[in-house]
Write an enzyme that holds these catalytic residues in place. Sequence first.
Site, mmCIF file in Angstrom:
data_model
loop_
_atom_site.group_PDB
_atom_site.id
_atom_site.type_symbol
_atom_site.label_atom_id
_atom_site.label_comp_id
_atom_site.label_asym_id
_atom_site.label_seq_id
_atom_site.Cartn_x
_atom_site.Cartn_y
_atom_site.Cartn_z
ATOM 1 N N LYS A 106 0.852 -1.205 0.000
ATOM 2 C CA LYS A 106 0.000 0.000 0.000
ATOM 3 C C LYS A 106 0.875 1.237 0.000
ATOM 4 C CE LYS A 106 -4.478 0.816 0.311
ATOM 5 N NZ LYS A 106 -5.518 -0.142 -0.098
ATOM 6 N N GLY A 218 -20.538 6.784 3.013
ATOM 7 C CA GLY A 218 -19.426 7.112 2.099
ATOM 8 C C GLY A 218 -19.962 7.151 0.686
ATOM 9 N N TYR A 219 -19.926 8.334 0.080
ATOM 10 C CA TYR A 219 -20.491 8.458 -1.276
ATOM 11 C C TYR A 219 -19.428 8.977 -2.233
ATOM 12 C CZ TYR A 219 -24.622 8.390 -4.304
ATOM 13 O OH TYR A 219 -25.544 8.084 -5.281
ATOM 14 N N GLY A 220 -18.238 8.381 -2.121
ATOM 15 C CA GLY A 220 -17.178 8.682 -3.079
ATOM 16 C C GLY A 220 -17.337 7.770 -4.273
ATOM 17 N N GLY A 223 -18.853 4.340 -3.247
ATOM 18 C CA GLY A 223 -20.224 4.489 -2.758
ATOM 19 C C GLY A 223 -21.222 4.717 -3.885
HETATM 20 N N1 GLU Z 1 -7.203 0.088 -3.390
HETATM 21 C C1 GLU Z 1 -7.945 -1.101 -3.666
HETATM 22 C C2 GLU Z 1 -8.016 -1.984 -2.426
HETATM 23 O O1 GLU Z 1 -7.896 -1.529 -1.314
HETATM 24 C C3 GLU Z 1 -7.459 -1.822 -4.893
HETATM 25 C C4 GLU Z 1 -6.034 -2.269 -4.855
HETATM 26 C C5 GLU Z 1 -5.523 -2.777 -6.200
HETATM 27 O O2 GLU Z 1 -6.281 -2.835 -7.144
HETATM 28 O O3 GLU Z 1 -4.329 -3.090 -6.249
HETATM 29 O O4 GLU Z 1 -8.293 -3.140 -2.528
#
Ligand code: GLU
Length: 416
Positions: A106, A218-220, A223
Amino acid sequence: MPETLNPFEIAQRQLDEAAELLGLDEATHQLLRWPRREVTITIPVRMDDGDVRILRGYRVQYNDARGPTKGGLRWHPDETLDTVRALAAWMTWKTAVMDLPLGGGKGGVTCNPKELSTAERERLARGYVRALSRLIDEDTDVMAPDVYTDAQVMAWMMDEYSILRGHNTPGIITGKPTALGGSAGRADAAARGGIYVVREAGRALEMDLKGATAAIQGYGHVGRSLHQLAEELLGLKVVALSDSKGGVYRAEGIPYSEGSAWKRKTGSVVEMPFTQPISNAQLLELDVTVLFPAALENVITGSNAGNVRARIVAELANGPTTPEADIILHQNGVYVIPDILCNAGGVTVSYFEQVQNAYNFYWEPEEVYQRLDTRMSVAFQMVHQVARKRNLHNRLAAYLVAVQRVAEACKLRGWV
Ligand code: GLU
Protein backbone atom coordinates in the site's frame (compact mmCIF):
# COMPACT_ATOMS: atom_id res chain seq x y z
CA MET A 1 -8.36 -0.36 28.73
CA PRO A 2 -9.83 1.82 25.96
CA GLU A 3 -9.90 0.03 22.59
CA THR A 4 -7.07 0.85 20.22
CA LEU A 5 -7.97 2.66 17.03
CA ASN A 6 -4.46 2.40 15.62
CA PRO A 7 -5.13 0.47 12.40
CA PHE A 8 -1.79 -1.34 12.42
CA GLU A 9 -2.27 -2.54 16.00
CA ILE A 10 -5.70 -3.74 14.90
CA ALA A 11 -4.25 -5.54 11.87
CA GLN A 12 -1.64 -7.22 14.08
CA ARG A 13 -4.27 -8.28 16.59
CA GLN A 14 -6.41 -9.79 13.82
CA LEU A 15 -3.38 -11.75 12.64
CA ASP A 16 -2.52 -12.86 16.20
CA GLU A 17 -5.98 -14.37 16.63
CA ALA A 18 -5.70 -16.26 13.35
CA ALA A 19 -2.13 -17.39 14.12
CA GLU A 20 -3.28 -18.87 17.39
CA LEU A 21 -6.17 -20.78 15.86
CA LEU A 22 -3.92 -22.04 13.06
CA GLY A 23 -1.20 -23.01 15.53
CA LEU A 24 1.37 -21.03 13.50
CA ASP A 25 4.96 -21.44 14.61
CA GLU A 26 6.58 -18.39 16.22
CA ALA A 27 8.89 -17.50 13.32
CA THR A 28 6.10 -17.51 10.73
CA HIS A 29 3.84 -15.56 13.04
CA GLN A 30 6.50 -12.90 13.65
CA LEU A 31 7.34 -12.68 9.94
CA LEU A 32 3.69 -12.04 9.11
CA ARG A 33 3.27 -9.42 11.87
CA TRP A 34 5.56 -6.94 10.10
CA PRO A 35 6.04 -5.48 6.63
CA ARG A 36 9.00 -6.93 4.75
CA ARG A 37 9.87 -3.49 3.44
CA GLU A 38 8.63 0.03 4.14
CA VAL A 39 9.79 3.30 2.67
CA THR A 40 9.15 6.87 3.78
CA ILE A 41 9.71 9.53 1.14
CA THR A 42 9.73 13.32 1.08
CA ILE A 43 8.22 14.81 -2.05
CA PRO A 44 8.76 18.44 -3.04
CA VAL A 45 5.74 19.62 -5.03
CA ARG A 46 5.76 22.94 -6.87
CA MET A 47 2.48 24.75 -6.27
CA ASP A 48 0.77 26.85 -8.92
CA ASP A 49 1.87 30.05 -7.11
CA GLY A 50 5.54 29.06 -7.44
CA ASP A 51 6.05 27.96 -3.81
CA VAL A 52 7.30 24.46 -3.10
CA ARG A 53 5.38 22.36 -0.60
CA ILE A 54 7.11 19.40 1.05
CA LEU A 55 4.86 16.34 1.43
CA ARG A 56 5.49 13.04 3.21
CA GLY A 57 4.70 9.78 1.48
CA TYR A 58 4.95 6.06 2.19
CA ARG A 59 5.04 2.76 0.40
CA VAL A 60 4.81 -0.48 2.34
CA GLN A 61 5.59 -3.79 0.61
CA TYR A 62 4.12 -6.04 3.24
CA ASN A 63 4.61 -9.56 1.96
CA ASP A 64 5.51 -10.92 -1.48
CA ALA A 65 5.66 -14.66 -0.78
CA ARG A 66 2.74 -15.34 -3.16
CA GLY A 67 3.72 -12.81 -5.83
CA PRO A 68 4.53 -9.13 -6.43
CA THR A 69 3.11 -6.80 -3.79
CA LYS A 70 -0.11 -5.15 -4.94
CA GLY A 71 -2.19 -2.34 -3.54
CA GLY A 72 -3.51 1.16 -3.92
CA LEU A 73 -2.24 4.65 -3.20
CA ARG A 74 -4.21 6.91 -0.84
CA TRP A 75 -3.99 10.67 -0.53
CA HIS A 76 -5.43 11.71 2.81
CA PRO A 77 -4.69 14.36 5.48
CA ASP A 78 -4.67 11.70 8.24
CA GLU A 79 -2.35 9.27 6.44
CA THR A 80 0.44 7.86 8.64
CA LEU A 81 2.96 5.08 8.29
CA ASP A 82 0.76 2.97 10.56
CA THR A 83 -2.37 3.38 8.43
CA VAL A 84 -0.37 2.41 5.35
CA ARG A 85 1.15 -0.60 7.15
CA ALA A 86 -2.31 -1.78 8.16
CA LEU A 87 -3.71 -1.30 4.67
CA ALA A 88 -0.71 -3.19 3.22
CA ALA A 89 -1.29 -6.07 5.64
CA TRP A 90 -4.98 -6.16 4.67
CA MET A 91 -3.97 -6.25 0.98
CA THR A 92 -1.79 -9.30 1.74
CA TRP A 93 -4.74 -11.15 3.27
CA LYS A 94 -7.09 -9.87 0.56
CA THR A 95 -5.08 -11.21 -2.39
CA ALA A 96 -4.58 -14.48 -0.50
CA VAL A 97 -8.26 -14.98 0.38
CA MET A 98 -9.03 -14.40 -3.32
CA ASP A 99 -6.24 -16.85 -4.25
CA LEU A 100 -4.59 -14.32 -6.57
CA PRO A 101 -0.89 -14.87 -7.36
CA LEU A 102 0.00 -11.59 -5.64
CA GLY A 103 1.28 -10.23 -2.35
CA GLY A 104 0.12 -7.11 -0.52
CA GLY A 105 1.33 -3.52 -0.42
CA LYS A 106 0.00 0.00 0.00
CA GLY A 107 1.05 3.59 -0.52
CA GLY A 108 -0.01 6.89 0.96
CA VAL A 109 0.73 10.58 0.91
CA THR A 110 -0.25 12.83 3.81
CA CYS A 111 -2.02 15.69 2.06
CA ASN A 112 -5.42 17.20 1.46
CA PRO A 113 -6.08 16.57 -2.24
CA LYS A 114 -9.19 18.80 -2.10
CA GLU A 115 -6.83 21.77 -1.69
CA LEU A 116 -4.72 20.85 -4.72
CA SER A 117 -5.33 22.00 -8.28
CA THR A 118 -5.25 19.50 -11.16
CA ALA A 119 -1.72 20.60 -12.10
CA GLU A 120 -0.54 20.26 -8.49
CA ARG A 121 -2.05 16.78 -8.26
CA GLU A 122 -0.23 15.82 -11.44
CA ARG A 123 3.11 17.06 -10.06
CA LEU A 124 2.49 15.15 -6.81
CA ALA A 125 1.67 11.93 -8.72
CA ARG A 126 4.82 12.24 -10.84
CA GLY A 127 6.98 13.17 -7.83
CA TYR A 128 5.74 10.12 -5.93
CA VAL A 129 6.73 7.81 -8.78
CA ARG A 130 10.17 9.44 -9.18
CA ALA A 131 10.87 8.98 -5.47
CA LEU A 132 9.96 5.28 -5.63
CA SER A 133 11.06 4.39 -9.14
CA ARG A 134 13.91 2.10 -8.09
CA LEU A 135 11.72 0.11 -5.72
CA ILE A 136 8.80 -0.69 -8.03
CA ASP A 137 8.25 -2.53 -11.31
CA GLU A 138 5.72 -4.89 -12.89
CA ASP A 139 7.20 -7.91 -11.12
CA THR A 140 7.91 -6.26 -7.76
CA ASP A 141 5.19 -3.90 -6.62
CA VAL A 142 2.18 -2.65 -8.56
CA MET A 143 0.06 0.33 -7.48
CA ALA A 144 -3.62 1.15 -8.06
CA PRO A 145 -6.24 3.75 -7.03
CA ASP A 146 -7.55 4.12 -3.49
CA VAL A 147 -9.07 6.95 -1.43
CA TYR A 148 -8.80 10.25 -3.39
CA THR A 149 -6.73 8.83 -6.25
CA ASP A 150 -8.33 7.87 -9.55
CA ALA A 151 -7.70 6.68 -13.12
CA GLN A 152 -6.22 10.06 -14.10
CA VAL A 153 -3.68 9.87 -11.27
CA MET A 154 -2.79 6.34 -12.41
CA ALA A 155 -2.32 7.64 -15.98
CA TRP A 156 0.16 10.32 -14.86
CA MET A 157 2.05 7.82 -12.73
CA MET A 158 2.23 5.27 -15.52
CA ASP A 159 3.44 7.96 -17.92
CA GLU A 160 6.15 9.13 -15.49
CA TYR A 161 7.38 5.59 -14.97
CA SER A 162 7.37 4.95 -18.74
CA ILE A 163 9.48 8.09 -19.26
CA LEU A 164 11.98 6.92 -16.62
CA ARG A 165 12.17 3.48 -18.22
CA GLY A 166 12.29 4.77 -21.79
CA HIS A 167 9.43 2.60 -23.03
CA ASN A 168 5.72 2.10 -22.45
CA THR A 169 5.09 0.22 -19.17
CA PRO A 170 1.33 -0.17 -18.71
CA GLY A 171 1.81 -3.05 -16.23
CA ILE A 172 3.42 -0.82 -13.58
CA ILE A 173 0.04 0.33 -12.38
CA THR A 174 -3.59 -0.80 -12.55
CA GLY A 175 -6.83 1.13 -12.53
CA LYS A 176 -5.65 3.08 -15.59
CA PRO A 177 -8.10 4.63 -18.04
CA THR A 178 -9.10 2.05 -20.67
CA ALA A 179 -7.49 4.21 -23.36
CA LEU A 180 -4.11 3.50 -21.70
CA GLY A 181 -4.44 -0.23 -21.06
CA GLY A 182 -6.95 -0.18 -18.22
CA SER A 183 -9.37 -3.09 -17.93
CA ALA A 184 -13.03 -2.91 -18.78
CA GLY A 185 -14.96 -3.08 -15.54
CA ARG A 186 -12.11 -1.84 -13.29
CA ALA A 187 -13.79 1.46 -12.43
CA ASP A 188 -16.70 -0.13 -10.56
CA ALA A 189 -15.00 -3.44 -9.72
CA ALA A 190 -14.84 -3.01 -5.93
CA ALA A 191 -18.55 -2.18 -5.76
CA ARG A 192 -19.52 -4.92 -8.23
CA GLY A 193 -17.53 -7.55 -6.32
CA GLY A 194 -19.21 -6.37 -3.11
CA ILE A 195 -22.65 -6.71 -4.67
CA TYR A 196 -21.84 -10.24 -5.85
CA VAL A 197 -20.91 -11.34 -2.33
CA VAL A 198 -23.97 -9.66 -0.81
CA ARG A 199 -26.03 -11.67 -3.31
CA GLU A 200 -24.21 -14.82 -2.13
CA ALA A 201 -24.80 -13.90 1.51
CA GLY A 202 -28.49 -13.43 0.76
CA ARG A 203 -28.61 -16.94 -0.70
CA ALA A 204 -26.64 -18.45 2.18
CA LEU A 205 -28.91 -16.80 4.74
CA GLU A 206 -32.04 -17.57 2.67
CA MET A 207 -33.03 -13.92 2.52
CA ASP A 208 -34.86 -12.23 -0.32
CA LEU A 209 -32.93 -9.04 -1.02
CA LYS A 210 -35.21 -7.67 -3.74
CA GLY A 211 -36.88 -4.56 -2.32
CA ALA A 212 -34.92 -4.87 0.94
CA THR A 213 -33.43 -1.68 2.40
CA ALA A 214 -29.81 -0.53 2.37
CA ALA A 215 -27.71 2.37 3.65
CA ILE A 216 -24.40 3.55 2.19
CA GLN A 217 -21.87 5.31 4.42
CA GLY A 218 -19.43 7.11 2.10
CA TYR A 219 -20.49 8.46 -1.28
CA GLY A 220 -17.18 8.68 -3.08
CA HIS A 221 -16.24 6.65 -6.09
CA VAL A 222 -17.07 3.27 -4.52
CA GLY A 223 -20.22 4.49 -2.76
CA ARG A 224 -21.74 5.81 -5.97
CA SER A 225 -21.04 2.65 -7.97
CA LEU A 226 -22.45 0.68 -5.10
CA HIS A 227 -25.66 2.68 -5.16
CA GLN A 228 -26.10 2.03 -8.86
CA LEU A 229 -25.30 -1.68 -8.74
CA ALA A 230 -27.26 -2.34 -5.53
CA GLU A 231 -30.28 -1.06 -7.42
CA GLU A 232 -29.53 -2.63 -10.80
CA LEU A 233 -28.24 -6.05 -9.80
CA LEU A 234 -30.03 -6.77 -6.51
CA GLY A 235 -33.09 -4.49 -6.56
CA LEU A 236 -32.13 -3.09 -3.14
CA LYS A 237 -33.87 0.08 -1.96
CA VAL A 238 -31.20 2.52 -0.76
CA VAL A 239 -32.76 4.68 1.95
CA ALA A 240 -29.72 6.56 3.26
CA LEU A 241 -26.47 8.02 1.97
CA SER A 242 -23.69 9.99 3.61
CA ASP A 243 -20.34 11.59 2.93
CA SER A 244 -17.84 13.58 4.98
CA LYS A 245 -20.29 16.52 5.23
CA GLY A 246 -23.25 14.51 6.59
CA GLY A 247 -26.06 12.23 5.49
CA VAL A 248 -29.58 12.05 4.11
CA TYR A 249 -32.51 9.67 4.65
CA ARG A 250 -35.71 8.93 2.75
CA ALA A 251 -37.89 5.96 3.78
CA GLU A 252 -39.28 5.48 0.23
CA GLY A 253 -35.75 5.12 -1.14
CA ILE A 254 -33.30 7.43 -2.92
CA PRO A 255 -32.85 6.40 -6.56
CA TYR A 256 -29.29 6.31 -7.90
CA SER A 257 -30.17 8.81 -10.62
CA GLU A 258 -31.14 11.37 -7.96
CA GLY A 259 -28.30 10.69 -5.50
CA SER A 260 -25.55 10.78 -8.10
CA ALA A 261 -26.94 13.87 -9.86
CA TRP A 262 -27.15 15.79 -6.56
CA LYS A 263 -23.63 14.78 -5.56
CA ARG A 264 -22.30 15.81 -8.98
CA LYS A 265 -24.09 19.15 -8.82
CA THR A 266 -23.31 20.16 -5.24
CA GLY A 267 -20.26 18.07 -4.32
CA SER A 268 -22.12 16.41 -1.42
CA VAL A 269 -25.25 14.43 -0.58
CA VAL A 270 -26.38 16.86 2.12
CA GLU A 271 -29.50 18.98 1.60
CA MET A 272 -30.78 16.69 -1.14
CA PRO A 273 -34.44 17.65 -1.81
CA PHE A 274 -37.15 15.56 -0.12
CA THR A 275 -34.75 13.89 2.32
CA GLN A 276 -34.24 14.20 6.07
CA PRO A 277 -30.77 15.07 7.33
CA ILE A 278 -29.02 12.41 9.41
CA SER A 279 -25.48 12.13 10.73
CA ASN A 280 -22.96 9.49 9.71
CA ALA A 281 -23.32 7.99 13.19
CA GLN A 282 -27.12 7.73 12.85
CA LEU A 283 -26.83 6.16 9.42
CA LEU A 284 -24.77 3.29 10.86
CA GLU A 285 -27.53 2.51 13.33
CA LEU A 286 -30.45 2.50 10.89
CA ASP A 287 -32.81 -0.44 10.80
CA VAL A 288 -31.88 -1.61 7.28
CA THR A 289 -31.19 -5.02 5.78
CA VAL A 290 -27.77 -4.18 4.35
CA LEU A 291 -25.35 -1.59 5.71
CA PHE A 292 -22.46 -0.65 3.44
CA PRO A 293 -19.58 1.14 5.19
CA ALA A 294 -17.77 2.55 2.14
CA ALA A 295 -15.57 5.31 3.56
CA LEU A 296 -12.69 4.97 6.03
CA GLU A 297 -11.45 2.91 8.99
CA ASN A 298 -12.90 2.54 12.51
CA VAL A 299 -16.51 3.61 12.02
CA ILE A 300 -18.01 0.58 13.80
CA THR A 301 -16.30 0.30 17.18
CA GLY A 302 -16.95 -1.14 20.63
CA SER A 303 -19.04 1.96 21.43
CA ASN A 304 -21.61 1.76 18.62
CA ALA A 305 -21.53 -1.88 17.44
CA GLY A 306 -24.30 -2.80 19.87
CA ASN A 307 -26.59 -0.31 18.12
CA VAL A 308 -26.09 -1.70 14.59
CA ARG A 309 -29.43 -3.08 13.47
CA ALA A 310 -28.52 -4.14 9.91
CA ARG A 311 -28.78 -7.84 9.11
CA ILE A 312 -25.74 -7.77 6.80
CA VAL A 313 -22.75 -5.42 7.05
CA ALA A 314 -20.87 -5.38 3.73
CA GLU A 315 -17.50 -3.71 4.19
CA LEU A 316 -16.54 -1.82 1.06
CA ALA A 317 -14.16 0.36 3.10
CA ASN A 318 -10.91 -1.05 4.40
CA GLY A 319 -10.89 -1.56 8.16
CA PRO A 320 -14.30 -0.04 9.08
CA THR A 321 -14.87 -2.44 12.01
CA THR A 322 -12.66 -2.84 15.09
CA PRO A 323 -11.96 -6.22 16.74
CA GLU A 324 -14.17 -5.27 19.74
CA ALA A 325 -17.01 -4.46 17.34
CA ASP A 326 -16.52 -7.76 15.51
CA ILE A 327 -17.27 -9.71 18.69
CA ILE A 328 -20.38 -7.66 19.48
CA LEU A 329 -21.74 -7.92 15.93
CA HIS A 330 -21.15 -11.68 15.90
CA GLN A 331 -22.94 -12.10 19.24
CA ASN A 332 -25.85 -10.05 17.94
CA GLY A 333 -26.19 -12.19 14.80
CA VAL A 334 -25.12 -9.46 12.37
CA TYR A 335 -23.60 -11.10 9.28
CA VAL A 336 -20.40 -9.18 8.45
CA ILE A 337 -18.81 -9.65 5.04
CA PRO A 338 -15.26 -8.57 5.92
CA ASP A 339 -13.33 -6.02 3.89
CA ILE A 340 -10.64 -8.43 2.71
CA LEU A 341 -13.38 -10.38 0.95
CA CYS A 342 -16.12 -7.81 0.35
CA ASN A 343 -14.03 -5.15 -1.41
CA ALA A 344 -11.64 -7.56 -3.14
CA GLY A 345 -13.33 -6.97 -6.50
CA GLY A 346 -11.02 -4.00 -7.05
CA VAL A 347 -7.78 -5.91 -6.76
CA THR A 348 -9.24 -8.89 -8.58
CA VAL A 349 -9.95 -6.81 -11.68
CA SER A 350 -6.54 -5.16 -11.17
CA TYR A 351 -5.10 -8.64 -11.49
CA PHE A 352 -7.13 -9.14 -14.69
CA GLU A 353 -5.71 -5.82 -15.90
CA GLN A 354 -2.16 -7.06 -15.27
CA VAL A 355 -2.90 -10.22 -17.24
CA GLN A 356 -4.35 -8.22 -20.14
CA ASN A 357 -1.37 -5.83 -20.14
CA ALA A 358 1.07 -8.74 -20.19
CA TYR A 359 -0.72 -10.30 -23.17
CA ASN A 360 -1.54 -6.98 -24.79
CA PHE A 361 -4.98 -8.42 -25.46
CA TYR A 362 -8.14 -6.96 -23.94
CA TRP A 363 -11.37 -8.55 -22.71
CA GLU A 364 -14.98 -7.48 -23.18
CA PRO A 365 -16.80 -6.22 -20.05
CA GLU A 366 -18.94 -9.38 -19.88
CA GLU A 367 -15.85 -11.54 -19.66
CA VAL A 368 -14.50 -9.42 -16.80
CA TYR A 369 -17.83 -9.55 -14.93
CA GLN A 370 -18.14 -13.29 -15.36
CA ARG A 371 -14.60 -14.01 -14.15
CA LEU A 372 -15.04 -11.60 -11.24
CA ASP A 373 -18.33 -13.21 -10.25
CA THR A 374 -16.77 -16.68 -10.23
CA ARG A 375 -13.81 -15.59 -8.11
CA MET A 376 -15.92 -13.63 -5.62
CA SER A 377 -18.44 -16.47 -5.25
CA VAL A 378 -15.75 -19.13 -4.71
CA ALA A 379 -13.99 -17.00 -2.08
CA PHE A 380 -17.30 -16.23 -0.37
CA GLN A 381 -18.21 -19.94 -0.13
CA MET A 382 -14.81 -20.78 1.27
CA VAL A 383 -15.07 -18.16 4.03
CA HIS A 384 -18.72 -18.90 4.77
CA GLN A 385 -18.01 -22.64 5.15
CA VAL A 386 -15.02 -22.14 7.46
CA ALA A 387 -17.03 -19.70 9.60
CA ARG A 388 -19.94 -22.14 9.85
CA LYS A 389 -17.84 -25.19 10.54
CA ARG A 390 -15.73 -23.58 13.25
CA ASN A 391 -18.37 -21.22 14.61
CA LEU A 392 -16.24 -18.13 14.00
CA HIS A 393 -17.12 -14.70 12.73
CA ASN A 394 -16.46 -14.24 9.04
CA ARG A 395 -13.40 -12.00 9.44
CA LEU A 396 -11.59 -14.60 11.50
CA ALA A 397 -12.62 -17.28 9.01
CA ALA A 398 -11.29 -15.18 6.11
CA TYR A 399 -8.03 -14.67 8.03
CA LEU A 400 -7.69 -18.41 8.59
CA VAL A 401 -7.94 -19.02 4.84
CA ALA A 402 -5.62 -16.15 3.91
CA VAL A 403 -2.95 -16.49 6.58
CA GLN A 404 -2.70 -20.22 5.98
CA ARG A 405 -2.01 -19.57 2.28
CA VAL A 406 0.62 -16.89 2.90
CA ALA A 407 2.28 -18.97 5.62
CA GLU A 408 2.44 -21.95 3.26
CA ALA A 409 4.12 -19.82 0.57
CA CYS A 410 6.68 -18.49 3.09
CA LYS A 411 7.48 -22.05 4.16
CA LEU A 412 7.72 -23.40 0.62
CA ARG A 413 10.21 -20.64 -0.18
CA GLY A 414 12.25 -21.71 2.79
CA TRP A 415 11.91 -18.40 4.62
CA VAL A 416 10.71 -19.95 7.87
N1 GLU B 1 -7.20 0.09 -3.39
C1 GLU B 1 -7.95 -1.10 -3.67
C2 GLU B 1 -8.02 -1.98 -2.43
O1 GLU B 1 -7.90 -1.53 -1.31
C3 GLU B 1 -7.46 -1.82 -4.89
C4 GLU B 1 -6.03 -2.27 -4.86
C5 GLU B 1 -5.52 -2.78 -6.20
O2 GLU B 1 -6.28 -2.84 -7.14
O3 GLU B 1 -4.33 -3.09 -6.25
O4 GLU B 1 -8.29 -3.14 -2.53
